[in-house]
Design an enzyme around this catalytic site. Structure first.
Site, PDB file in Angstrom:
ATOM      1  N   ASP A  99      15.118  23.364  13.568  1.00 50.60           N
ATOM      2  CA  ASP A  99      16.141  22.080  13.543  1.00 50.60           C
ATOM      3  C   ASP A  99      16.534  21.932  12.130  1.00 50.60           C
ATOM      4  OD1 ASP A  99      17.299  19.870  13.937  1.00 50.60           O
ATOM      5  OD2 ASP A  99      15.629  18.497  14.190  1.00 50.60           O
ATOM      6  N   ASP A 318      25.461  23.114  12.074  1.00 56.46           N
ATOM      7  CA  ASP A 318      24.239  23.021  12.794  1.00 56.46           C
ATOM      8  C   ASP A 318      23.741  24.239  13.760  1.00 56.46           C
ATOM      9  OD1 ASP A 318      21.742  21.581  13.156  1.00 56.46           O
ATOM     10  OD2 ASP A 318      22.552  21.176  15.289  1.00 56.46           O
TER      11      ASP A 318
END
Length: 497
Positions: A99, A318
């Protein structure tokens, strides 16, 4: 293999005058492995995958360490990146989601309420037991790391137990809470002038979750926890770099074909054609200044203010997002420009609000090239496969849909795996910039570390994930199954703690 080694050595010689390098071969087994997990043949609609990503958007909440990569971008095959870490004494292996939008590494504790006990990924889950590790200690409220976490809302204090604690609430309604422990993280580093990696360990602070809720309780794609790659003080990348073990930079290169794989490394991948754009300062996420978008060389008529960065707008890089998302006011001009530029052999169709196309030739020949133009004169070139997603084949023709989605009701742009695949991406936190270049991620790469003074060959590898599949689906172009059923995981933007 000989050709690959020759290429790596050749590039190393060219760069030797500038810096010493480490050669990393992505095909060898190494320390950590990324995987994306999604059952095969589960064709789904764009709208549902978009909805899943939108929920998860609330969650963007002295050497080189090599992380071998497995899995594939294809959201019909995979939907989650994860890696393995070894913690404690004796070392226990845990599988954790990768993440880039949160900071903390946490795993489930033996007392965790709601943490899954099994996984549909066919991996063995474990819980961390501090009392069973001879090197573990509970982090107190007065510990420096706890104090640093208070500043970024990554930690709080249980005054009764005098423990440093956390409670993360994510945008999809899931959550995790627990307390921090300090223990050893075991990993392999590329040592100077060695042909093999050396085993190392370092003391780090990580979370021991006693409670998990929402989708974190589900067993179908369950893992042991989350590995935050953010840039705050409690992230592993910050902790290791502050100890002089690794540089404050990490890189990845994710293969975009169905065979999957790639590279994830704490270190800087060096490639001559990498372009860099500066990070926007004082942001919780990896924000860049997107200035314009071009299709077939023509700049789209989008007001630059659409891409400005603030607390709830801007452009985020991301790797935890499956698809990609354009600010609402930029989306329609983008789709219109694509549709206007396609070849006459392509038939546009609309299904359940999604713009799709029936294609009888190669998409490389039938669709235009897109350029995302960032500050610093850095452009990211998108091939058709970087903004389209194949749905199925109908009567010998392929059905492709726009995979970049609209950020409904907001001016936030998120560049996820659809865009980032088949590229070297470098997160240079020391110099506050992100770089990229198109690359064949099955090839070896050159890696630089400011703490390394020689070259080494590092082995890579992958975690074997056996994901079962149900029968195949026949999809009519005017009745496409929602792509959002692919469960696009993780933008990982925190909404609160």
């Amino acid at each position: 293999m000989a050709a690959t080694l020759f290429r790596a050595v050749g590039v190393a010689v060219l760069l030797l005058l500038l810096q010493f390098v480490t050669v990393v071969l992505c095909s060898f087994p190494a320390t950590l492995t990324l995987e994306r997990a999604f059952p095969t043949n589960h064709k789904v609609e764009l709208s549902q995958l978009r909805a899943r990503d939108r929920l998860r958007h609330g969650r963007v909440l002295s050497g080189v360490v090599d992380f071998p990569v497995g899995g594939t971008f294809n959201p019909y095959l995979v939907g989650l990146y994860f890696t393995s870490v070894k913690l404690g004494t004796p070392a226990t292996e845990f599988y954790v989601q990768i993440d880039t939008g949160s900071d903390v590494l946490w795993v489930g504790c033996n007392s965790c309420s709601g943490c899954p006990q099994s996984s549909g990924l066919k991996i063995q889950l474990h819980s961390f037991e501090p009392q069973s590790s001879s090197t573990a200690s509970v982090v107190s409220c007065s510990d420096k790391m706890c104090t640093l976490g208070l500043d970024t809302q990554d930690s709080s204090c249980d005054s009764q137990k005098k423990q440093c604690t956390y409670a993360f609430q994510y945008g999809d309604g899931s959550g995790a809470s627990g307390y921090y422990v300090s223990d050893l993280l075991h990993f392999d580093t590329a040592a100077d002038n060695q042909s093999v990696a050396s085993n190392s360990s370092a003391s780090i602070v990580f979370g021991c979750s006693t409670s998990a809720s929402g989708v974190l309780q589900k067993t179908d794609r369950a893992v042991d926890g989350i590995f935050g790659f953010g840039q705050q003080e409690l992230s592993v990348i910050s902790q290791l770099s502050s100890q002089g073990i690794t540089p404050k930079v990490f890189s990845h290169c994710l293969k975009g074909d169905d065979s999957g794989g790639g590279i994830l490394i704490l270190g800087e991948i060096v490639e001559p054609n990498i372009v860099y754009s500066p990070l926007v300062q004082n942001q919780a996420h990896y924000n860049l200044n997107l200035e314009s978008i071009s299709v077939s060389g023509q700049t789209l008529p989008i007001d630059q203010s659409v891409f400005e960065t603030s607390s709830n707008r801007g452009t985020i890089i991301d790797s935890g997002t499956t698809l990609s998302y354009l600010a609402e006011d930029a989306y329609d001009p983008f789709v219109t420009a694509i549709t206007s530029a396609i070849s006459q052999s392509v038939t546009p169709v609309t299904s359940q609000g999604e713009q799709c196309y029936i294609v009888t030739s190669s998409i490389s020949d039938a669709f235009p090239q897109v350029s995302l133009n960032f500050a610093g004169n850095a452009s990211m070139i998108l091939r058709p496969e970087d903004y389209l997603l194949q749905q199925n084949s109908v009567s010998g023709a392929q059905v492709w849909c726009i995979g970049i989605q609209k950020s409904v009701g907001q001016d936030i742009t998120v560049l996820g795996d659809l865009v980032l695949k088949d590229k070297i991406i470098v997160y240079d936190l020391a110099n506050q910039r992100i770089g990229w270049v198109q690359y064949d991620c099955s090839m070896s790469v050159i890696v630089s570390s400011n703490t390394s003074t020689g070259t080494a060959s590092v082995n890579g590898g992958s975690i074997d994930v056996n994901v079962s599949s149900s029968g195949s689906l026949r999809i009519d172009p005017f009745n496409l199954i929602p792509i959002s059923m692919m469960l696009a995981f993780l933008v990982h933007i925190y909404i609160n703690h």
